[in-house]
Design an enzyme around this catalytic site. Structure first.
Site, short mmCIF file in Angstrom:
data_model
loop_
_atom_site.label_atom_id
_atom_site.label_comp_id
_atom_site.label_asym_id
_atom_site.label_seq_id
_atom_site.Cartn_x
_atom_site.Cartn_y
_atom_site.Cartn_z
N GLU A 155 0.83 -1.21 0.00
CA GLU A 155 0.00 0.00 0.00
C GLU A 155 0.86 1.27 0.00
OE1 GLU A 155 -4.04 -0.41 1.73
OE2 GLU A 155 -3.25 1.03 3.17
N GLU A 158 2.25 1.61 -3.45
CA GLU A 158 1.16 2.06 -4.34
C GLU A 158 0.88 3.55 -4.13
OE1 GLU A 158 -2.46 -0.09 -3.52
OE2 GLU A 158 -3.55 0.89 -5.14
N CYS A 175 -8.54 -2.17 3.58
CA CYS A 175 -8.47 -3.41 4.37
C CYS A 175 -9.75 -3.69 5.13
CB CYS A 175 -7.27 -3.41 5.30
SG CYS A 175 -7.19 -1.97 6.30
N SER A 195 -7.28 1.77 -2.67
CA SER A 195 -6.05 1.00 -2.88
C SER A 195 -6.41 -0.38 -3.41
CB SER A 195 -5.31 0.86 -1.56
OG SER A 195 -4.36 -0.18 -1.65
N LYS A 234 -15.66 -10.01 7.28
CA LYS A 234 -14.61 -10.84 6.66
C LYS A 234 -15.20 -12.15 6.14
CE LYS A 234 -10.92 -8.22 7.52
NZ LYS A 234 -10.17 -7.58 6.43
N GLU A 237 -16.09 -11.12 2.79
CA GLU A 237 -14.90 -10.88 1.97
C GLU A 237 -14.29 -12.19 1.47
OE1 GLU A 237 -11.06 -8.01 2.53
OE2 GLU A 237 -11.21 -9.68 3.90
N GLU A 242 -12.97 -12.61 -6.54
CA GLU A 242 -11.72 -11.95 -6.94
C GLU A 242 -10.63 -12.13 -5.88
OE1 GLU A 242 -14.65 -10.63 -6.37
OE2 GLU A 242 -14.59 -8.52 -5.85
N CYS A 379 -10.84 -2.14 14.43
CA CYS A 379 -11.18 -3.57 14.53
C CYS A 379 -11.28 -4.06 15.97
CB CYS A 379 -10.14 -4.39 13.78
SG CYS A 379 -10.11 -4.01 12.03
S1 SF4 Z 1 -13.85 -5.20 12.32
FE1 SF4 Z 1 -14.99 -3.40 11.57
S2 SF4 Z 1 -13.37 -1.92 11.10
FE2 SF4 Z 1 -12.37 -3.91 11.25
S3 SF4 Z 1 -12.33 -4.71 9.15
FE3 SF4 Z 1 -14.20 -5.50 10.11
S4 SF4 Z 1 -15.81 -4.06 9.58
FE4 SF4 Z 1 -13.86 -3.04 9.19
#
Ligand code: SF4
Ligand code: SF4
Ligand code: SF4
Length: 453
Positions: A155, A158, A175, A195, A234, A237, A242, A379
Site C-alpha cells: 500500500e 502504491e 483493508c 487501494s 470478513k 470478503e 476476486e 477492529c
Molecule cells: S472489524 Fe470493523 S473496522 Fe475492522 S475490518 Fe471489520 S468491519 Fe472493518
C-alpha cells in the site's frame, strides 16, 4: 425482492443470522445501524399480537439491502435474534480430517482482547497464549501481523506511485471489507480511489496458498486456512471470487473471535492457564506497525512510517491529528516528505464517511490519503469482537495495542526480516509482477450486501 420474512430465520447474509421470532423489540439494532453507522437497514414493525420487532425496511432478506456486514447490530442485540453465522463445527471438521493441515492466522486486535473471555484484563497481550492454544487445537499458527506488514509494503508503494503520477488521489485504504462494500454500492464511480492492495487476511491466504505451499512442500490441496478475526464482514470478503489465488480459494473458513472463544471452551482450553509459545516460521514475524492495524488510525500510521522511509530515507516523526468534525469521527494531519506536503485523514466509523466522499465526488478533497474503518475505534471494536453492547473495554484494548507497538523491536514493516526475505526470494518488487498478481485485487459496482459479482 424475492421473499417477505416476518417470522423465523433469515440466513441470507454471508456474515450473520437473523432470528425474527427471538426479537424482543429493544430497538438497539435500529439505532446503531441508523444513528452510528448511518446505513439505516432496519425499522420497527408491530406483530398481530401488538409486540414490536425489528425487520429490514422492506421486510426482505438482509442480503438484499444496503447492509455492509459490519456486525455492529449483532454486537448490540441482547438476545441472539442477531447472531454469528456459527461455523465452529466446520473448524472442528477440518481439524479432525487427517488429509488436511490447518493453517491458522489470528488478526492483530484479537491478541489484545481474547483474554477478556478467560478472566484476563482488557488489552492484555495474549499472543503467546494464542499460539499455544492453536498448537493444542492442531495445525500451524501464523500471525496476521506479518500479513499486515506485507499490506503496508504494497500500500505504501502504491501510494507513492500515485503521488508521483498524481493519479487517483486521494487514495483510500481498503483493508476494511465493510467499507469496500459500501463504496461499491454507494460510490461506484469512485472505486479507482481505493487501494488495490488486498486486506491482511486475504494477503495471508494468497501467501499460504502460494509461497508457503512451495516452501513447506505441503500439497496445496491439503492446506486448510482458518482466519480468526474481530469482524463479521470478513466472512463476506472471503467469499469474493476476486480473492482467489491462482483459482484456489484463499481462505477456507473465517471465525469471529467469539466463535474462536467458543471453540476453545468446547475443547476445554483455558487460554489464561497456557504457557506462551511462538507462532510458526515463515509467515509470523510482525512489526509494531502490523499490530496497530487493530485500532483506528493504525493502518494510516503504519503506511506512512514505511512510505516516509521509502520516499525520503527518514523515519517518520510524530504525527499530530486534528479533529475535523465532532466526536473525532474524522481527524486530519499534514506531513512534510522532503518539501512535499502530504495531507491525510482518518475516518473513524463508516457513519462519518459521507462528508469525505462528497468532496471526492466533487473533485475538491483536500487529502492525498484517507483511512476508513467501519467500526468506531477500529477492529478492536469490530462486529465479531468480544462483548455485546459493552464498549467500555475499547480504550484499554487500544492502549494494549499501542503498548505492543512501543515494546516491539521492529517498528516499521521494512524492519520485518521474514517478510523482506520473502520479497527477495519469491515476490520480487512490491506492487509489481508476482507481488501485484498475488497481493492486489479489484472492485466492481455492487447491488446489495450479498452481491458477489
Ligand atoms: S472489524 Fe470493523 S473496522 Fe475492522 S475490518 Fe471489520 S468491519 Fe472493518
Ligand atoms: S451489519 Fe452493519 S450495516 Fe448491516 S444491518 Fe447490521 S449494523 Fe447495519
Ligand atoms: S437488537 Fe435484537 S432484540 Fe433488539 S430489536 Fe434488534 S433484533 Fe430485536
Amino acid at each position: 425482492m424475492s421473499t417477505i420474512i416476518k417470522h423465523g430465520i433469515d440466513d441470507s447474509s454471508p456474515s450473520f443470522i437473523r432470528d425474527l421470532d427471538k426479537c424482543i423489540g429493544c430497538t438497539q439494532c435500529v439505532k446503531v445501524c441508523r444513528d452510528v453507522q448511518k446505513i439505516d437497514v432496519y425499522e420497527m414493525f408491530v406483530r398481530e399480537d401488538g409486540k414490536k420487532y425489528a425487520n429490514t425496511k422492506n421486510e426482505g432478506p438482509v442480503a438484499e439491502t444496503n447492509c455492509i456486514n459490519c456486525g455492529q447490530c449483532v454486537k448490540v442485540c441482547p438476545v441472539d435474534a442477531l447472531r454469528d453465522r456459527n461455523q465452529v463445527e466446520q473448524a472442528e471438521y477440518a481439524l479432525a480430517n487427517s488429509q488436511k493441515t490447518v493453517l491458522w492466522e489470528v488478526a492483530p486486535s484479537v491478541k489484545n482482547f481474547l483474554g477478556e473471555e478467560f478472566s484476563l484484563q482488557p488489552g492484555d497481550d495474549v499472543t503467546g497464549k494464542i499460539a499455544a492454544a492453536l498448537h493444542k487445537l492442531g495445525g500451524l499458527a501464523m500471525d496476521t501481523d506479518f500479513a499486515a506488514d506485507v499490506t503496508i509494503m504494497e500500500e505504501a508503494t502504491e501510494f507513492l506511485s500515485r503521488m508521483k503520477e498524481n493519479s487517483h488521489l486521494p487514495m483510500f485504504t481498503s483493508c476494511c471489507p465493510a467499507w469496500v462494500l459500501h463504496a461499491e454500492m454507494e460510490y461506484p464511480e469512485q472505486l479507482e480511489h481505493l487501494s488495490s492492495t488486498k486486506s491482511p487476511i486475504e494477503i495471508m491466504g494468497s501467501l499460504m496458498k502460494s509461497y508457503y505451499a512451495e516452501k513447506s512442500g505441503l500439497p496445496l490441496e491439503s492446506l486448510y486456512h482458518i482466519s480468526v478475526v474481530p469482524c463479521t464482514a470478513k466472512k463476506y470478503e472471503a467469499k469474493r471470487p476476486e480473492m482467489t489465488t491462482n483459482g484456489v480459494i484463499s481462505i477456507d473458513l473465517v471465525l469471529t473471535a467469539r466463535e474462536f472463544a467458543t471453540l476453545l471452551k468446547k475443547r476445554n482450553i483455558d487460554l489464561a492457564a497456557l504457557q506462551d509459545e511462538k507462532f510458526d516460521p515463515l509467515l509470523s514475524e510482525g512489526s509494531g506497525g502490523g499490530r496497530i492495524f487493530g485500532r483506528s488510525g493504525g493502518v494510516m500510521e503504519s503506511a506512512l512510517r514505511t512510505a516516509s522511509v521509502l520516499a525520503t530515507g527518514k523515519k517518520l516523526g510524530k504525527v499530530t491529528f486534528e479533529p475535523v468534525n465532532e466526536n473525532d469521527g474524522i481527524t486530519a494531519a499534514k506531513l512534510d516528505f522532503d518539501g512535499k506536503e502530504i495531507s491525510i485523514a482518518v475516518v473513524n466509523g463508516i457513519g462519518n464517511v459521507q462528508a469525505v466522499m462528497e468532496d471526492v465526488k466533487n473533485g475538491t478533497s483536500p487529502y492525498d490519503f484517507i483511512e476508513v474503518m467501519s467500526c468506531k475505534g477500529g477492529c478492536c471494536a469490530g462486529g465479531g469482537s468480544l462483548g455485546r453492547a459493552n464498549r467500555q473495554n475499547i480504550p484499554a484494548r487500544i492502549s494494549g495495542i499501542d503498548k505492543i507497538d512501543e515494546q516491539r523491536e521492529l517498528s516499521n514493516a521494512l524492519d520485518n526480516r521474514e517478510m523482506m526475505q520473502m520479497y527477495d526470494e519469491y515476490l520480487g518488487k512490491a506492487n509489481e509482477g508476482k507481488a501485484h498478481d498475488l497481493l492486489h485485487t479489484h472492485y466492481t459496482k455492487k447491488k446489495s450486501a450479498g452481491s458477489l459479482n
